[in-house]
Structure formats: structure tokens, C-alpha cells
Design a protein around this motif. Structure first.
Motif: not given
Length: 462
Positions: A230-242
Motif C-alpha cells: 500500500r506504499g507505507l513503510i513498517h519497521f523490523h527491529a531487533v531490540i536487546r537489553l544489556d
């Protein structure tokens, strides 16, 4: 005579020349780059102790120019350089999941989740739905109602993967194109606010102030942006706690994977951003969509369903993609007249047109919507990471350059001598001559005949 015949003739003439071998190798070493950069200048390998020039290279001695790979990350622009960029991104992401590249292997035991943040809805679009492995109607409605423009609000078609209607608005007049473009333009700011809100949410859940949290825990991440149909972006992310020192230290015991997942869910729902609208399109409050996907990443070696290698491969794949998934164009649009000849579908053209319209209004000038019209309004980075997540692309490229330089010194018999390179280069153009393009095409064709190794990226979608 056609272009291919001219190239073959030029190649035959080149083969009869005495420098054919060196010329051929200068093209092959680019790996099939589609748009190489021409450099003019010289370089010298100098003994770091005595200042003696051990080896020199000048373009006026080698045909006048040096060709080097363009380095473009976009697969639609240069598949060869994009493949290298994708491989570097894979190593960067994977190092932050299992260690390596100066990142300790202990990060494999830190709480980590794979997150997808989507855009909200701005109107119904044709989509492909599956339930329990069975394809469902696009927008099923018990009664065939129509919108105010006389267009059916439902669609009972079970769309195939290659259906050109996927991503198109059911009613273009009902679809909020202005809101969609403004969301695109502010998506990077929305992510920034999410990162801040996540830290606040973690502090609230831990009963700490943000200052106290910084002394006990650090949030690290790496993300890419992907265009939907549909022309809109979405974000893929790795989130880590250190721990407070980053990947070298472990987080406190209360910071579990489930703790992180719950905090991500809640923080994403709190993010709000007021966009300019004024009297033209009205006020807009921007947020992420309700479809937030948060999945734990398996510890290294546990053999779980979502292994680290699959996550790294999946994220790296999107680091080399742009708006082509939405049917947009690669190059910037400079004139309004060009919109009439763009080879794009109706929905994409309406988004580009909305960027062009809003970009001319004073209140939207800071968003530079016309500059980013070919990206449907999104002008942010496609691949970013926090400082302590893992290594950097610069470090990976520097290591590769040093390895190649060491190989060259070995060939010259100078491996044991301390050396420095002194060089001076200037830009002199781009592209190939017809005979050079023929060789480069053969290199690319040879690469595509070799099957790529399986990375398990498809497991992420399961």
C-alpha cells in the motif's frame, strides 16, 4: 549496427591489443557492478620507516582511468553492490545476536525480541488474507454496501500473490492520501519517540527513574524499514537489553525477555506525534498501527523456531530494498510534468501527487516532500542501529579493505614491511563503455548461476 554488435566489435578489437589481460581483470574485479565510478589520479605504497616508494600506480599509465564499484545499496540500482551491502548488514545484525566482530558471545543470553511496527490504516486497500492456511476474501461483507462515491466497500476476491490490485485503495476518493504521506514523512520521528518511550516504560515497570535506569540497563537495537504494497513503510527491529556498559555487561535479573516484550507492546501504543495540517487538511495526530508483532529470539544454539541467523537474514534482506515494493520509481522527480509519464500504478501515483501538492505549501516545506516524492514521502534512513548494538558498517568495510591491502602487499613481497598508502583521486565519470558492459554482464550472469545458500529467512514469517 545495433548496440550489442558494436560491443562485440569493440571487444574483438580490444582482444587484439597488448593490454587485454589487465583491462579484462579491471572489469572482472568489480564483480559485475552495473554503474562503476571512474577515478583519475595516483597511489603509492611507501615504506613507513624510510619513506621509500615501494610501488606506485597512476591512471595515466593504465588507460587513463581507474574503475571502482559504485557501492549503491539499492538492489534495483546495482544488484552486485547491494549483495555486498546486504552481507555486511547480515554480519552486523548477527553479531548483535550471537557475538563476533568484537561483540562478546554473551549477548546470545541477553533478552532479545524481534519487533515489527506497522503504519495505521488510512483507508481500505485490496489485500491478501489467510486463515488456518486457507485463502480468505479480501474484504468480506454480508451486504454489498457502497461508499459515498458509489464504490463497493467490500471485495470478495481471493487475491493471488501476483494480483496487480493488491495494495490499491478500494475507493481512491475515500483513502486519506494526505494522512498517509504525512505519516511517511514523520515515520523516523515516530521511531525516535518509540525508542524514548520504551526506555520510559522499562523504567516505570522497574520502579526506577530514567537516570537510575541508565546505571543498570541499556536498550540496544538495530532496525530496517520495509515498504508494504500500500506504499507505507513498517519497521523490523531487533531490540536487546544489556547491562549499563552495553553488550559487554549483562542486564539485571528482572529484565527478562517477557518483560521486554510487554514493555515494547505498551510503549508502541503510547507514541503520538502531532503533524502540521492547518486549514488545508486539518490536524493530524500520528501513531503506529495496532498490529504490533513482538517475538522472542531464541538463545544461540537452542534450535528454537526463530533462530538468530533467520532474523539477521530477514532484516538484511530489506536493507537493500526501497520503494519498488510499492511500485515507485528509483530516481527523484524534478518537474510536475514528469508525473504524467511515470510508469507507476494509480495508488502510487496518487501518493506521489499528494507529496508534490503538499510539498508546495509553506507549512509542509520543512518536510521536503517534493524531494522525497519518489519515496512516497519517506526520507528517513532504511537501516539504523544504536551505538552499542554491535560493530559498524564502517568497521566491516575497513577490515575488508585492510585484508585486500594485505593480499596486495603479499603479492608484491612486502608483507613484512611497515607501509602506508599515499593517494590522490578525483571523480571522472560513471558507467561502462559497450565492450566493458558486455564483460560485466557476463560476470553477473555467472554469479546468478550459482545457487545462494539457504539462510532460513523465511522462518521469520512462519
Amino acid at each position: 549496427m545495433n548496440t550489442r554488435a558494436n560491443a562485440i566489435t569493440a571487444l574483438a578489437e580490444r582482444a587484439s591489443a597488448g593490454d587485454f589481460g589487465a583491462w579484462y581483470r579491471s572489469i572482472v574485479r568489480l564483480g559485475g557492478c552495473t554503474n562503476p565510478v571512474h577515478l583519475v589520479g595516483n597511489a603509492s605504497l611507501v615504506d613507513a620507516t624510510t619513506g621509500e616508494v615501494l610501488h606506485s600506480f597512476a591512471t595515466d599509465e593504465r588507460g587513463g582511468r581507474l574503475l571502482t564499484a559504485c557501492g549503491n545499496r539499492r538492489a534495483t540500482v546495482c544488484p552486485t553492490c547491494a549483495a555486498l551491502y546486504r552481507a555486511d548488514t547480515y554480519q552486523l545484525i548477527r553479531a548483535g545476536l550471537v557475538g563476533g566482530k568484537e561483540t562478546p558471545a554473551t549477548v546470545g543470553g541477553h533478552p532479545r525480541v524481534f519487533v515489527t511496527l506497522t503504519a495505521p490504516g488510512f483507508g481500505a486497500v485490496h489485500t491478501r488474507r489467510e486463515r488456518s492456511g486457507r485463502l480468505q476474501p479480501c474484504h468480506a461483507r454480508r451486504t454489498q454496501k457502497h461508499c459515498a462515491h458509489g464504490v463497493p466497500i467490500g471485495c470478495r476476491v481471493r487475491h493471488a500473490e501476483d494480483d496487480k490490485r493488491l495494495g490499491e485503495a478500494l475507493c481512491p476518493h475515500c483513502y486519506d492520501y494526505a494522512g498517509a504521506v504525512l505519516w511517511q514523512a514523520h515515520a523516523g520521528q515516530l521511531w525516535h519517540r518509540f525508542a524514548l518511550e520504551l526506555r520510559r516504560e522499562i523504567a516505570r515497570r522497574a520502579g526506577l527513574t530514567r537516570t537510575e535506569l541508565g546505571g543498570r540497563l541499556r536498550v540496544s537495537y538495530a532496525k530496517v524499514a520495509e515498504y508494504q504494497r500500500r506504499g507505507l513503510i513498517h519497521f523490523h527491529a531487533v531490540i536487546r537489553l544489556d547491562g549499563p556498559e552495553g553488550s559487554e555487561s549483562s542486564p539485571p535479573g528482572w529484565a527478562t525477555t517477557q518483560f521486554l516484550a510487554d514493555a515494547v507492546h505498551h510503549a508502541s501504543s503510547l507514541v503520538r506525534l502531532r503533524a502540521p495540517g492547518g486549514d488545508i487538511i486539518g490536524p493530524r495526530v500520528l501513531r503506529f498501527g495496532s498490529q504490533v508483532d513482538v517475538r522472542p529470539i531464541a538463545e544461540f544454539g537452542t534450535g528454537e523456531r526463530l533462530p538468530s541467523a533467520a532474523v539477521a537474514a530477514y532484516i538484511a534482506k530489506y536493507a537493500t530494498k526501497g520503494a519498488e515494493a510499492a511500485g515507485a520509481v528509483d530516481a527523484r522527480i524534478h518537474r510536475a510534468a514528469d508525473l504524467a509519464t511515470l510508469p507507476v500504478r494509480e495508488h502510487t501515483l496518487r501518493m506521489i501527487g499528494t507529496c508534490w501538492w503538499l510539498g508546495a505549501l509553506p507549512q509542509f516545506e520543512p518536510l521536503r516532500l517534493r524531494q522525497w516524492a519518489h519515496m512516497l514521502g519517506y526520507g528517513g534512513h532504511f537501516s539504523t542501529k544504536s551505538r552499542r548494538y554491535s560493530t559498524t558498517l564502517t568497521a566491516l568495510r575497513t577490515a575488508r579493505a585492510e585484508h585486500l591491502a594485505q593480499q596486495q602487499r603479499t603479492v608484491l613481497g612486502l608483507a613484512d614491511r611497515p607501509t602506508v598508502t599515499v593517494s590522490h583521486w578525483r571523480f571522472a565519470g560513471r558507467g561502462y563503455a559497450p565492450d566493458e558492459a558486455l564483460i560485466a554482464a557476463g560476470v553477473r550472469a555467472a554469479k546468478t548461476e550459482v545457487p545462494a545458500p539457504r539462510t532460513g529467512a523465511q522462518e521469520v514469517r512462519a
